[in-house]
Design a protein around this motif. Structure first.
Motif, PDB file in Angstrom:
ATOM      1  N   LEU A  29       0.829  -1.207   0.000  1.00 36.95           N
ATOM      2  CA  LEU A  29       0.000   0.000   0.000  1.00 36.95           C
ATOM      3  C   LEU A  29       0.863   1.256   0.000  1.00 36.95           C
ATOM      4  N   PRO A  30       0.365   2.357  -0.576  1.00 34.42           N
ATOM      5  CA  PRO A  30       1.197   3.535  -0.807  1.00 34.42           C
ATOM      6  C   PRO A  30       1.419   4.457   0.391  1.00 34.42           C
ATOM      7  N   SER A  31       0.574   4.363   1.408  1.00 29.94           N
ATOM      8  CA  SER A  31       0.714   5.298   2.533  1.00 29.94           C
ATOM      9  C   SER A  31       0.169   4.667   3.805  1.00 29.94           C
ATOM     10  N   ASP A  32       0.526   5.274   4.933  1.00 29.79           N
ATOM     11  CA  ASP A  32       0.006   4.796   6.214  1.00 29.79           C
ATOM     12  C   ASP A  32      -1.515   4.921   6.271  1.00 29.79           C
ATOM     13  N   GLU A  33      -2.047   5.989   5.690  1.00 30.10           N
ATOM     14  CA  GLU A  33      -3.496   6.208   5.689  1.00 30.10           C
ATOM     15  C   GLU A  33      -4.212   5.105   4.908  1.00 30.10           C
ATOM     16  N   VAL A  34      -3.703   4.770   3.739  1.00 29.34           N
ATOM     17  CA  VAL A  34      -4.314   3.716   2.931  1.00 29.34           C
ATOM     18  C   VAL A  34      -4.144   2.369   3.624  1.00 29.34           C
TER      19      VAL A  34
END
Length: 107
Positions: A29-34
């Protein structure tokens, strides 16, 4: 932000053998949020995964790895690798059902 498929959210969804008896699915996944959104979704539900791959939930293993923003899912292959009934010897195409899972919009 609306509901999206895992394929739309992830940098990579892939499948591979984990030996002749196990299949591993990897989600990057591309980010901590995602990552947090996907980690709170049906993607990490053993019942959902078992239904997708015609297994029982008790054999599904899910390993969220927040530091890597990755999720690893392992389950037994439906047939032994290389057997007469094996239609995907390297399990390279097995990621498709997982990639289609709908990830709800976070509240």
């Amino acid at each position: 932000m609306a509901d999206q498929t895992l394929d739309e959210l992830a940098d990579l969804v892939r499948a591979k053998n984990a030996g002749p008896f196990w299949l591993t699915l990897d989600v990057f996944l591309p980010s901590d949020e995602v990552f947090a959104r996907v980690a709170a979704s049906p993607v990490v539900d053993p019942v959902v995964i078992a239904d997708l791959y015609r297994a029982t939930p008790d054999v599904v293993r899910i390993f969220p790895m927040p530091a890597l923003r990755a999720i690893k899912i392992s389950l037994p292959r439906p047939v032994t690798q290389g057997s007469f009934a094996d239609r995907d010897m390297h399990s390279g195409q097995q990621h498709v059902p997982l990639a289609r899972v709908l990830v709800p919009e976070r509240a």
